[in-house]
Design a protein around this motif. Structure first.
Motif, mmCIF file in Angstrom:
data_model
loop_
_atom_site.group_PDB
_atom_site.id
_atom_site.type_symbol
_atom_site.label_atom_id
_atom_site.label_comp_id
_atom_site.label_asym_id
_atom_site.label_seq_id
_atom_site.Cartn_x
_atom_site.Cartn_y
_atom_site.Cartn_z
ATOM 1 N N THR A 34 0.812 -1.228 0.000
ATOM 2 C CA THR A 34 0.000 0.000 0.000
ATOM 3 C C THR A 34 0.846 1.279 0.000
ATOM 4 O O THR A 34 0.294 2.373 0.080
ATOM 5 N N LEU A 37 -0.406 3.765 -2.429
ATOM 6 C CA LEU A 37 -1.857 3.875 -2.620
ATOM 7 C C LEU A 37 -2.404 5.091 -1.882
ATOM 8 O O LEU A 37 -1.666 5.796 -1.192
ATOM 9 N N SER A 38 -3.705 5.323 -2.045
ATOM 10 C CA SER A 38 -4.288 6.568 -1.527
ATOM 11 C C SER A 38 -4.788 6.412 -0.094
ATOM 12 O O SER A 38 -5.525 7.255 0.394
ATOM 13 N N THR A 95 -12.954 4.370 -13.967
ATOM 14 C CA THR A 95 -11.594 4.374 -13.440
ATOM 15 C C THR A 95 -11.262 2.975 -12.944
ATOM 16 O O THR A 95 -12.154 2.218 -12.555
ATOM 17 N N GLY A 97 -8.294 0.372 -10.744
ATOM 18 C CA GLY A 97 -7.181 0.323 -9.802
ATOM 19 C C GLY A 97 -7.074 -1.073 -9.229
ATOM 20 O O GLY A 97 -7.853 -1.966 -9.575
ATOM 21 N N ALA A 132 -6.819 5.782 -15.079
ATOM 22 C CA ALA A 132 -6.224 5.322 -13.825
ATOM 23 C C ALA A 132 -5.306 6.423 -13.318
ATOM 24 O O ALA A 132 -4.855 7.280 -14.095
ATOM 25 N N ARG A 134 -1.949 7.208 -10.501
ATOM 26 C CA ARG A 134 -0.916 6.615 -9.633
ATOM 27 C C ARG A 134 -0.186 7.705 -8.861
ATOM 28 O O ARG A 134 -0.198 8.877 -9.246
ATOM 29 N N ASN A 138 5.297 5.923 -7.926
ATOM 30 C CA ASN A 138 4.928 4.538 -8.209
ATOM 31 C C ASN A 138 5.368 4.120 -9.620
ATOM 32 O O ASN A 138 4.584 4.065 -10.565
ATOM 33 N N SER A 141 3.601 1.040 -11.263
ATOM 34 C CA SER A 141 2.303 1.341 -11.855
ATOM 35 C C SER A 141 2.479 2.070 -13.190
ATOM 36 O O SER A 141 1.799 1.752 -14.178
ATOM 37 N N LEU A 145 0.933 0.433 -16.589
ATOM 38 C CA LEU A 145 -0.138 1.083 -17.347
ATOM 39 C C LEU A 145 0.291 1.344 -18.788
ATOM 40 O O LEU A 145 -0.478 1.117 -19.728
ATOM 41 N N SER A 169 -1.385 13.166 -8.129
ATOM 42 C CA SER A 169 -1.572 11.921 -8.880
ATOM 43 C C SER A 169 -1.204 12.157 -10.337
ATOM 44 O O SER A 169 -1.440 13.241 -10.877
ATOM 45 N N THR A 171 -2.099 10.802 -14.112
ATOM 46 C CA THR A 171 -3.223 10.062 -14.693
ATOM 47 C C THR A 171 -2.878 9.485 -16.076
ATOM 48 O O THR A 171 -2.028 10.022 -16.802
#
Ligand SMILES: CC(C)(COP(=O)(O)OP(=O)(O)OC[C@H]1O[C@@H](n2cnc3c(N)ncnc32)[C@H](O)[C@@H]1OP(=O)(O)O)[C@@H](O)C(=O)NCCC(=O)NCCS
Length: 187
Positions: A34, A37-38, A95, A97, A132, A134, A138, A141, A145, A169, A171
């Motif tokens: 995590t 992550l958010s 979206t 994830g 998405a 990130r 990250n 990710s 993507l 973030s 995108t």
């Protein structure tokens, strides 16, 4: 659309269930999994509540959220959690994830999972756009993507409040014709 089950060469994505709480907590309760992550690592109770809510939303019509267990096809072991959620304010957009257990990182499962989610989004649900986001740090990710066919779009400033601080973030998105073009090109 319920129940959803989609597979690739090595993975099966299926509906999440209450028996999956421990396996999902092994991911969403883990500081490494995590880190970008958010949210901060979840407790087992929090994971149980999320799964219970996901199970309700899975059978609500119209369905606007697909929370799926990522399992290994051979062993049926749950190794990740994936989510595709329709955007509430944009037509035919969603979206996505998710996360995999660190023990299975860098085996190509992340790319395979995104491919399955995009098939669900474009081929089954007839969506137009999937995006998405990130964390800036990250890298895994970012590469996943891009490898799955998304394009980087931009930066949402101070998008997420996590670990007591605002975080930007980055995108990514893919459009329906790009997905279909990739299919025509031999995906
Ligand atoms: C992001 C995540 C799903 C990637 O899954 P994965 O199965 O390890 O990714 P893949 O094996 O499909 O690798 C895809 C690409 O990312 C690269 N990659 C994977 N992990 C990496 C890492 N830690 N650092 C740098 N590159 C990495 C791979 O080398 C590959 O690159 P390539 O196309 O140049 O060969 C996984 O790391 C994860 O679950 N992380 C925690 C949760 C998370 O960050 N979720 C995404 C939120 S936006």
């Amino acid at each position: 659309m319920y129940p959803v089950e989609h597979s690739s060469a090595r993975l099966v994505l299926r509906e999440i269930g209450i028996d999956d709480v421990d396996a999902v907590h092994a991911i969403y309760g883990d500081p490494e999994a995590t880190a970008h992550l958010s949210f901060e690592p979840r407790t087992r109770d929090q994971v149980g509540q999320i799964i219970a809510r996901s199970m309700v939303s899975a059978t609500t019509e119209p369905r606007d959220e697909y929370c799926l267990a990522i399992t290994e096809r051979e062993s049926s072991r749950l190794i990740g959690y994936a989510r595709l959620a329709l955007d509430p304010h944009q037509p035919k957009a969603a979206t996505m994830g998710g996360a995999l257990h660190p023990s299975v990182w860098r085996l190509g499962y992340g790319t395979e999972t995104v491919g399955i989610l995009l098939g669900l989004a474009f081929d089954d649900l007839g969506l137009h756009r999937v995006w998405a986001a990130r964390a800036p740090l990250n890298t895994a990710s970012h590469k996943t993507l891009l490898r799955a066919g998304l394009q980087e779009e931009g930066r949402i400033r101070q998008h997420v409040l996590v670990h007591g601080a605002w975080r930007d973030s980055i995108t990514y998105s893919i459009l329906e014709d790009e997905w279909k073009g990739a299919a025509d090109g031999g995906r």
